[in-house]
Design a protein around this motif. Structure first.
Motif, PDB file in Angstrom:
ATOM      1  N   ARG A 205       0.989  -1.075  -0.050  1.00  0.00           N
ATOM      2  CA  ARG A 205      -0.037  -0.005  -0.036  1.00  0.00           C
ATOM      3  C   ARG A 205       0.887   1.237   0.088  1.00  0.00           C
ATOM      4  O   ARG A 205       0.610   2.337  -0.630  1.00  0.00           O
ATOM      5  N   ILE A 209       0.508   4.123  -2.753  1.00  0.00           N
ATOM      6  CA  ILE A 209       0.038   5.391  -2.652  1.00  0.00           C
ATOM      7  C   ILE A 209       1.066   6.438  -2.929  1.00  0.00           C
ATOM      8  O   ILE A 209       0.946   7.514  -3.401  1.00  0.00           O
ATOM      9  N   PHE A 212       0.923   7.029  -6.650  1.00  0.00           N
ATOM     10  CA  PHE A 212      -0.017   7.837  -6.969  1.00  0.00           C
ATOM     11  C   PHE A 212       0.251   9.324  -7.000  1.00  0.00           C
ATOM     12  O   PHE A 212      -0.082  10.098  -7.604  1.00  0.00           O
ATOM     13  N   MET A 213       1.001   9.635  -5.774  1.00  0.00           N
ATOM     14  CA  MET A 213       1.350  10.844  -5.440  1.00  0.00           C
ATOM     15  C   MET A 213       2.306  11.404  -6.530  1.00  0.00           C
ATOM     16  O   MET A 213       2.315  12.601  -6.967  1.00  0.00           O
ATOM     17  N   PHE A 216       0.507  11.845  -9.792  1.00  0.00           N
ATOM     18  CA  PHE A 216      -0.511  12.957  -9.846  1.00  0.00           C
ATOM     19  C   PHE A 216       0.197  14.605 -10.122  1.00  0.00           C
ATOM     20  O   PHE A 216      -0.131  15.136 -10.664  1.00  0.00           O
ATOM     21  N   ALA A 238      -3.249   7.598 -12.404  1.00  0.00           N
ATOM     22  CA  ALA A 238      -3.490   8.161 -10.991  1.00  0.00           C
ATOM     23  C   ALA A 238      -4.953   7.540 -10.517  1.00  0.00           C
ATOM     24  O   ALA A 238      -4.992   6.945  -9.372  1.00  0.00           O
ATOM     25  N   ILE A 239      -5.808   7.424 -11.401  1.00  0.00           N
ATOM     26  CA  ILE A 239      -7.009   6.818 -11.068  1.00  0.00           C
ATOM     27  C   ILE A 239      -7.090   5.151 -10.580  1.00  0.00           C
ATOM     28  O   ILE A 239      -7.504   4.899  -9.420  1.00  0.00           O
ATOM     29  N   SER A 241      -4.110   3.720  -9.761  1.00  0.00           N
ATOM     30  CA  SER A 241      -3.554   3.523  -8.584  1.00  0.00           C
ATOM     31  C   SER A 241      -4.231   3.674  -7.042  1.00  0.00           C
ATOM     32  O   SER A 241      -4.279   3.034  -6.001  1.00  0.00           O
ATOM     33  N   MET A 242      -4.844   4.906  -7.167  1.00  0.00           N
ATOM     34  CA  MET A 242      -5.903   5.155  -6.144  1.00  0.00           C
ATOM     35  C   MET A 242      -6.864   4.016  -5.993  1.00  0.00           C
ATOM     36  O   MET A 242      -7.219   3.835  -4.673  1.00  0.00           O
ATOM     37  N   PHE A 245      -5.148   1.254  -4.133  1.00  0.00           N
ATOM     38  CA  PHE A 245      -4.949   1.567  -2.801  1.00  0.00           C
ATOM     39  C   PHE A 245      -6.057   1.324  -1.914  1.00  0.00           C
ATOM     40  O   PHE A 245      -6.063   0.761  -1.025  1.00  0.00           O
ATOM     41  N   ILE A 246      -7.295   1.764  -2.413  1.00  0.00           N
ATOM     42  CA  ILE A 246      -8.554   1.608  -1.679  1.00  0.00           C
ATOM     43  C   ILE A 246      -9.031   0.333  -1.615  1.00  0.00           C
ATOM     44  O   ILE A 246      -9.366  -0.153  -0.525  1.00  0.00           O
TER      45      ILE A 246
END
Length: 462
Positions: A205, A209, A212-213, A216, A238-239, A241-242, A245-246
């Protein structure tokens, strides 16, 4: 004998906290002081504004990624180990920047030195809560917050003075010397304080994340080139990877961040407002010194000093703004601070093509007043409104979001200015003023969103 031992222990603990605070202060000071020196650095490295701003964007992004793991690191390692790694990394990174021969080495040095602020800031607050008497915890937390408030207040002026009388590299000479002093004193006073544990860290995770950062931020930086295929590829990643993560967070039992905190609507609105305030704070403090140097032809000294009066005055008033929160409740400082912030950015947008250093100084003072009044109080309300068992997660998310917001704020405004310049013609000063005007209009909408977040926040709290 026992009393003397207690006094010596307290003095040693205070010195330990002071050394960590100085390291955190230096980390923020170097970041904010460099913004004023960008025009000179652009000449030295022969790069554009949207490239040189990566020395701030990359630095803040690395801090944000580090802060995600701050809760785990505090359990896994002693304060002494974290302090030595943080201070050593900051020193090595500062030396790399000092002797950098090109932009790439400079950027590498900034990313390495990000460990200083990225680890020292949460360590400072952890030491305060761990070592200071409970009956004085509010006082010492306020002092810690004041240290972090003063660094960005003094940074532009410090950078402007150094660049005007010497060279931007002297910033890293001074920070390197101070880092050595901090390490030498810290070796004597910073201890272990608690037993370490070995919780299972959620590396998967954490990597997701972090990716993602990074992605982004790259997507935001690519805005200056328009909405082309590469931008949409960044967006899709980005979509995904987020989303991943969720999905992973639903079943993970390992240590990282408990996403249950986002089920609390009041916390979500507080977090968004906190994020957007920092977006404006770092973004505008990046734009204004460059505006007066490029548009008005002012020196780096003037570019730094124009931000000093308002920054220092209202940073020193931070404890009073906290007192307002205690005495009058959250609504007064948050709504009043948000209103001052909104008025300031509207003035910047209206006067975007004809600002001068005096106007910039006055408007920035109003902006700083609103920001200081709302910033810490938004953090406090967000944490207090969350369930008690999730306070640590709320703090970690807020701190990470603060750094990420600074990174994004710099990137977005730099991209807006660069895109605006690429679609127009005129002198360098005219294009800069026009680009800044567009950036200020965008920031005005951000300030309106902050007020909407406050309105929604108080409907949830009440």
């Amino acid at each position: 004998m026992e009393k003397g031992y207690f006094v010596n222990t307290q003095r040693k603990n205070m010195t330990a906290i002071l050394m960590v605070a100085v390291l955190a202060f230096l980390g923020i000071l170097t970041e904010t002081s460099l913004n004023v020196t960008f025009p000179e650095m652009m000449k030295d490295f022969k790069v554009s504004l949207d490239t040189i701003q990566w020395t701030t964007t990359g630095y803040l992004l690395a801090i944000a990624i580090l802060m995600i793991s701050s809760s785990y690191l505090n359990k896994r390692f002693t304060a002494r180990a974290i302090f030595l790694f943080a201070s050593g990394s900051f020193l090595i990174g500062s030396l790399l920047c000092l002797f950098s021969s090109n932009f790439e080495i400079m950027l590498l040095g900034r990313i390495i030195s990000s460990c200083g602020a990225g680890l020292a800031t949460p360590l400072m607050f952890n030491l305060v809560t761990e070592l200071m008497p409970r009956e004085k915890i509010g006082f010492y937390m306020g002092l810690a917050g004041l240290v972090l408030a003063m660094a960005p207040s003094l940074g532009p002026s410090f950078g402007g003075i150094i660049a005007y009388y010497f060279n931007w590299r002297v910033i890293f000479s001074i920070s390197s010397v101070l880092a050595i002093i901090v390490i030498l004193i810290g070796l004597r006073v910073v201890g272990k304080y608690h037993e370490v544990s070995h919780p299972s860290f959620d590396w998967v995770r954490y990597i997701v994340i972090s990716l993602f950062m990074v992605d982004f931020t790259l997507m935001i930086n690519h805005l200056s080139s328009g909405f082309n295929l590469q931008f949409f590829l960044y967006l899709v990643f980005a979509i995904l990877s987020m989303g991943l993560f969720i999905h992973l967070s639903k079943n993970s039992q390992k240590t990282l961040i408990n996403l249950a905190i986002f089920k609390d609507a009041a916390f979500v609105y507080a977090m968004l407002a906190f994020f957007l305030i920092q977006f404006i704070n770092i973004g505008v403090s990046f734009v204004l010194p460059n505006y007066v140097q490029i548009v008005n032809g002012a020196s780096t000294l003037a570019g730094g000093l124009m931000l000093l009066p308002g920054s220092v005055i209202f940073s020193l008033m931070t404890p009073y703004f906290g007192h307002l929160y205690d005495e009058k409740g959250a609504k007064l400082p948050l709504y009043l601070g948000g209103t001052f912030l909104l008025i300031a950015v509207i003035l910047l947008a209206i006067l975007g093509m004809k600002l001068n250093p005096w106007l910039v100084g006055i408007i920035y003072s109003l902006l700083t007043c609103g920001m200081r009044m709302a910033f810490n109080n938004t953090l406090t309300l967000g944490i207090e409104s969350s369930p008690k068992q999730l306070h640590a997660d709320a703090t970690a998310i807020m701190q990470t979001g603060q750094q990420f917001a600074g990174s994004i704020g710099t990137s977005v405004l730099a991209a807006i200015i660069s895109f605006s310049q690429s679609t127009s013609h005129g002198s360098k000063a005219f294009l800069m003023a026009q680009g800044c005007e567009v950036a200020f209009i965008f920031v005005t909408f951000i300030a309106i969103l902050i007020m909407i977040c406050y309105w929604r926040l108080f409907t949830k709290v009440n």
